[in-house]
Design a protein around this motif. Sequence first.
Motif, short mmCIF file in Angstrom:
data_model
loop_
_atom_site.label_atom_id
_atom_site.label_comp_id
_atom_site.label_asym_id
_atom_site.label_seq_id
_atom_site.Cartn_x
_atom_site.Cartn_y
_atom_site.Cartn_z
N LEU A 41 62.26 74.14 41.66
CA LEU A 41 61.40 73.87 42.87
C LEU A 41 59.99 74.42 42.50
O LEU A 41 59.18 73.91 43.19
N GLN A 42 59.53 75.35 41.92
CA GLN A 42 58.51 75.94 41.29
C GLN A 42 57.57 74.78 40.73
O GLN A 42 56.36 74.37 41.08
N ARG A 43 58.21 74.08 39.85
CA ARG A 43 57.57 72.94 39.26
C ARG A 43 57.09 71.84 40.17
O ARG A 43 56.04 71.27 40.12
N ARG A 44 58.10 71.17 41.14
CA ARG A 44 57.73 70.35 42.15
C ARG A 44 56.66 70.68 43.09
O ARG A 44 55.84 70.00 43.25
N LEU A 45 56.67 72.18 43.47
CA LEU A 45 55.58 72.36 44.26
C LEU A 45 54.30 72.64 43.57
O LEU A 45 53.19 72.28 44.20
N LYS A 46 54.21 73.00 42.24
CA LYS A 46 53.24 73.10 41.55
C LYS A 46 52.46 71.69 41.27
O LYS A 46 51.31 71.39 41.49
N ALA A 47 53.49 70.50 41.14
CA ALA A 47 52.94 69.22 41.00
C ALA A 47 52.39 68.66 42.29
O ALA A 47 51.46 67.77 42.42
N ARG A 48 52.99 69.18 43.29
CA ARG A 48 52.55 68.47 44.78
C ARG A 48 51.11 69.23 45.14
O ARG A 48 50.41 68.85 45.58
N LEU A 49 50.70 70.72 44.93
CA LEU A 49 49.62 71.08 44.93
C LEU A 49 48.70 70.59 44.12
O LEU A 49 47.52 70.38 44.53
N ARG A 50 48.83 70.02 42.98
CA ARG A 50 47.88 69.36 42.09
C ARG A 50 47.45 68.15 42.61
O ARG A 50 46.39 67.87 42.56
N ASP A 51 48.44 67.38 43.33
CA ASP A 51 48.02 66.07 43.81
C ASP A 51 47.31 66.30 45.02
O ASP A 51 46.41 65.54 45.37
N VAL A 52 47.60 67.37 45.66
CA VAL A 52 46.71 67.55 46.96
C VAL A 52 45.25 68.00 46.75
O VAL A 52 44.42 67.65 47.60
N GLY A 53 44.93 68.76 45.72
CA GLY A 53 43.61 69.27 45.55
C GLY A 53 42.89 70.24 46.13
O GLY A 53 43.85 70.91 47.13
N PRO A 54 41.91 70.91 45.68
CA PRO A 54 41.46 71.79 46.71
C PRO A 54 41.02 71.51 48.24
O PRO A 54 40.66 70.58 48.30
N PRO A 55 41.26 72.64 48.81
CA PRO A 55 40.75 72.34 50.42
C PRO A 55 39.17 72.21 50.52
O PRO A 55 38.58 72.87 49.48
N SER A 56 38.87 71.38 51.39
CA SER A 56 37.58 71.29 51.86
C SER A 56 36.98 72.41 52.66
O SER A 56 37.75 72.85 53.55
N PRO A 57 35.84 72.83 52.52
CA PRO A 57 35.37 73.81 53.39
C PRO A 57 35.36 73.43 54.78
O PRO A 57 35.05 72.26 55.06
N SER A 58 35.47 74.17 55.82
CA SER A 58 35.43 74.13 57.21
C SER A 58 33.99 73.65 57.78
O SER A 58 32.94 74.24 56.92
N ALA A 59 33.78 73.19 58.83
CA ALA A 59 32.48 72.87 59.28
C ALA A 59 31.96 74.07 59.52
O ALA A 59 30.74 74.15 59.20
N LEU A 61 32.20 77.06 57.90
CA LEU A 61 31.61 77.58 56.72
C LEU A 61 30.45 76.89 56.26
O LEU A 61 29.38 77.36 55.74
N THR A 62 30.52 75.67 56.14
CA THR A 62 29.52 74.48 55.74
C THR A 62 28.33 75.02 56.60
O THR A 62 27.20 75.20 56.21
N SER A 63 28.43 75.02 57.98
CA SER A 63 27.15 75.25 58.69
C SER A 63 26.74 76.76 58.40
O SER A 63 25.25 76.79 58.37
N ARG A 64 27.60 77.81 58.21
CA ARG A 64 26.94 78.94 57.95
C ARG A 64 26.20 79.08 56.53
O ARG A 64 25.11 79.55 56.62
N LEU A 65 26.89 78.43 55.71
CA LEU A 65 26.00 78.37 54.27
C LEU A 65 24.82 77.46 54.36
O LEU A 65 23.88 78.17 53.70
N LEU A 66 24.52 76.71 55.28
CA LEU A 66 23.52 75.89 55.17
C LEU A 66 22.40 76.51 55.96
O LEU A 66 21.21 76.30 55.81
N GLY A 67 22.77 77.68 56.96
CA GLY A 67 21.93 78.52 57.52
C GLY A 67 21.47 79.90 56.88
O GLY A 67 20.69 80.29 57.17
#
Length: 100
Positions: A41-59, A61-67
């Motif tokens: 189960l842990q191996r399958r979960l790790k593979a699935r997380l690898r396929d999903v990739g890192p999350p994108s920053p929220s709008a 957060l992006t707005s605050r960083l640009l400010g």
Amino acid sequence: MSGCLADVAAALVDGELDHAARERALRHLMRCPACRAEVDLQRRLKARLRDVGPPSPSAALTSRLLGLPVTTPLGPPEARSADPVDRPVRPPAAPRPATP
């Protein structure tokens, strides 16, 4: 999980065990279906997380960083003084020959 490999299951899946600990864990998996299922189960979960990739920053957060104010290695513009460091550097004048 049954608790048999609770402390090393994730390390086994992540490849973090030394050779001897890995061999012990693999031997245990051959005899324990509950641990085998957990590791699978842990191996399958790790593979699935690898396929999903890192999350994108929220709008938001992006707005605050640009400010955020832009700073230089010398600090923000309002903190700098009219220091000679900020002025262009002229090469030194050539020495004058001595008059006799």
